[in-house]
Enzyme design. Sequence first.
Site, PDB file in Angstrom:
ATOM      1  N   ARG A   1      20.766   2.151 -26.549  1.00 44.77           N
ATOM      2  CA  ARG A   1      19.300   2.227 -26.604  1.00 44.77           C
ATOM      3  C   ARG A   1      18.851   3.221 -27.671  1.00 44.77           C
ATOM      4  NH1 ARG A   1      15.988  -1.420 -23.851  1.00 44.77           N
ATOM      5  NH2 ARG A   1      14.497   0.233 -23.406  1.00 44.77           N
TER       6      ARG A   1
ATOM      7  N   ARG B   1      15.783   0.074 -35.340  1.00 47.78           N
ATOM      8  CA  ARG B   1      14.381  -0.336 -35.461  1.00 47.78           C
ATOM      9  C   ARG B   1      13.614   0.608 -36.373  1.00 47.78           C
ATOM     10  NH1 ARG B   1      13.973  -1.359 -28.954  1.00 47.78           N
ATOM     11  NH2 ARG B   1      14.530  -3.569 -28.905  1.00 47.78           N
TER      12      ARG B   1
ATOM     13  N   TYR C   1      14.544 -12.863 -20.249  1.00 45.44           N
ATOM     14  CA  TYR C   1      13.378 -11.971 -20.251  1.00 45.44           C
ATOM     15  C   TYR C   1      12.468 -12.204 -19.041  1.00 45.44           C
ATOM     16  CZ  TYR C   1      14.097  -9.901 -24.925  1.00 45.44           C
ATOM     17  OH  TYR C   1      14.569  -9.189 -26.006  1.00 45.44           O
TER      18      TYR C   1
ATOM     19  N   THR D   1      11.117   0.786 -28.419  1.00 41.00           N
ATOM     20  CA  THR D   1      10.680  -0.616 -28.471  1.00 41.00           C
ATOM     21  C   THR D   1       9.727  -0.873 -29.632  1.00 41.00           C
ATOM     22  OG1 THR D   1      10.875  -0.677 -26.062  1.00 41.00           O
ATOM     23  CG2 THR D   1       9.623  -2.461 -27.079  1.00 41.00           C
TER      24      THR D   1
ATOM     25  N   HIS E   1      18.009  -6.395 -29.344  1.00 44.56           N
ATOM     26  CA  HIS E   1      17.866  -6.128 -27.908  1.00 44.56           C
ATOM     27  C   HIS E   1      19.045  -5.309 -27.433  1.00 44.56           C
ATOM     28  CE1 HIS E   1      17.805  -6.705 -23.549  1.00 44.56           C
ATOM     29  NE2 HIS E   1      19.078  -7.007 -23.662  1.00 44.56           N
TER      30      HIS E   1
ATOM     31  N   PHE F   1       2.219 -11.048 -23.776  1.00 47.99           N
ATOM     32  CA  PHE F   1       2.995 -11.372 -24.988  1.00 47.99           C
ATOM     33  C   PHE F   1       4.204 -12.257 -24.690  1.00 47.99           C
ATOM     34  CE2 PHE F   1       4.523  -7.192 -23.452  1.00 47.99           C
ATOM     35  CZ  PHE F   1       5.880  -7.443 -23.289  1.00 47.99           C
TER      36      PHE F   1
HETATM   37  P1  GTP Z   1      14.578  -5.394 -25.521  1.00 52.29           P
HETATM   38  O1  GTP Z   1      15.772  -4.615 -25.908  1.00 52.29           O
HETATM   39  O2  GTP Z   1      14.293  -6.583 -26.428  1.00 52.29           O
HETATM   40  O3  GTP Z   1      14.602  -5.795 -24.050  1.00 52.29           O
HETATM   41  O4  GTP Z   1      13.330  -4.428 -25.759  1.00 52.29           O
HETATM   42  P2  GTP Z   1      12.913  -3.150 -24.892  1.00 52.29           P
HETATM   43  O5  GTP Z   1      13.787  -3.028 -23.685  1.00 52.29           O
HETATM   44  O6  GTP Z   1      12.874  -2.007 -25.825  1.00 52.29           O
HETATM   45  O7  GTP Z   1      11.434  -3.520 -24.446  1.00 52.29           O
HETATM   46  P3  GTP Z   1      10.974  -4.532 -23.276  1.00 52.29           P
HETATM   47  O8  GTP Z   1      12.142  -5.000 -22.492  1.00 52.29           O
HETATM   48  O9  GTP Z   1       9.839  -3.887 -22.573  1.00 52.29           O
HETATM   49  O10 GTP Z   1      10.380  -5.750 -24.131  1.00 52.29           O
HETATM   50  C1  GTP Z   1      11.213  -6.788 -24.580  1.00 52.29           C
HETATM   51  C2  GTP Z   1      10.740  -7.238 -25.935  1.00 52.29           C
HETATM   52  O11 GTP Z   1       9.441  -7.816 -25.816  1.00 52.29           O
HETATM   53  C3  GTP Z   1      10.551  -6.135 -26.965  1.00 52.29           C
HETATM   54  O12 GTP Z   1      11.751  -5.772 -27.614  1.00 52.29           O
HETATM   55  C4  GTP Z   1       9.589  -6.777 -27.922  1.00 52.29           C
HETATM   56  O13 GTP Z   1      10.249  -7.694 -28.811  1.00 52.29           O
HETATM   57  C5  GTP Z   1       8.693  -7.562 -26.988  1.00 52.29           C
HETATM   58  N1  GTP Z   1       7.536  -6.762 -26.633  1.00 52.29           N
HETATM   59  C6  GTP Z   1       7.457  -5.713 -25.779  1.00 52.29           C
HETATM   60  N2  GTP Z   1       6.214  -5.212 -25.720  1.00 52.29           N
HETATM   61  C7  GTP Z   1       5.474  -5.988 -26.565  1.00 52.29           C
HETATM   62  C8  GTP Z   1       4.109  -5.994 -26.949  1.00 52.29           C
HETATM   63  O14 GTP Z   1       3.303  -5.163 -26.503  1.00 52.29           O
HETATM   64  N3  GTP Z   1       3.718  -6.964 -27.852  1.00 52.29           N
HETATM   65  C9  GTP Z   1       4.579  -7.872 -28.363  1.00 52.29           C
HETATM   66  N4  GTP Z   1       4.138  -8.785 -29.233  1.00 52.29           N
HETATM   67  N5  GTP Z   1       5.880  -7.888 -28.025  1.00 52.29           N
HETATM   68  C10 GTP Z   1       6.313  -6.965 -27.149  1.00 52.29           C
HETATM   69 MG    MG Z   2      14.172  -4.610 -22.386  1.00 51.87          MG
END
Ligand code: GTP
Ligand code: MG
Length: 148
Positions: A85, A102, A49, A91, A115, A57
Site C-alpha cells: 500500500r 501513484r 470491487y 488512493t 490496485h 463512481f
Molecule cells: P484499490 O487499490 O484500487 O482498491 O484502491 P484503494 O484501496 O486505494 O481505494 P478504494 O478501494 O477506496 O477504491 C478503489 C478504486 O476506486 C480506487 O483505486 C480508484 O480507482 C476508484 N475510486 C476511489 N474513489 C474514487 C472517487 O472518488 N472517484 C473516482 N472516479 N474513482 C474513485
Molecule cells: Mg481498495
Amino acid sequence: SERTYIMIKPDGVQRGLVGEIIKRFEQKGFKLVAMKLWAPPREFMENHYADLSSKGFFAGLIEYMVSGPVCSMVWEGAGAVAAGRVMLGATKPSDSATGSIRGDFCIEVGRNICHGSDTVENANKEIELWFPDGVTEWDSCQKAWIYE
Ligand code: GTP
Ligand code: MG
C-alpha cells in the site's frame, strides 16, 4: 509468509508501466509467486470491487477496469500488504507521496494505475478470487540477504 494481491490496471498496462511496477516490488525484496495478464469479464471485476458497489463512481470504475487487460500478481514477503500500500501510494494521486507509484506516474483517482490489497484478510480473499488454482511456491536464493 504474508502475501498481497497487486494488480496493474488497464491504464498502467497501456502506458507501459508493467515493468516499472514489477521492478519496484522485485527491488524491495518481495517474491513474485503468481502473475497473469488478462481481461476478466465485467461480472468478475464487479465482484472484486463489490464493497464499492453503492458508490457513485462504481459504474465508471467498472468501465475503467474492463477497458483493457490488467496484470494480476501475488507478491510475498514480511509485511507485504502494508508495504504494498505504501509503495502504491494514497488512493488519490494528489495525496500520493512522490516516490510512490501513484505519486510518480498519475494524476487522477479514476486513472490511478494500480490496485493493492488493503488488509491481510482481503489479500487472502483476493488471491483466492484471482488465482483459484493457487500460486507457485519457490525458494529465492536472495532470502538470506533480505531477512536477518
Ligand atoms: P484499490 O487499490 O484500487 O482498491 O484502491 P484503494 O484501496 O486505494 O481505494 P478504494 O478501494 O477506496 O477504491 C478503489 C478504486 O476506486 C480506487 O483505486 C480508484 O480507482 C476508484 N475510486 C476511489 N474513489 C474514487 C472517487 O472518488 N472517484 C473516482 N472516479 N474513482 C474513485
Ligand atoms: Mg481498495
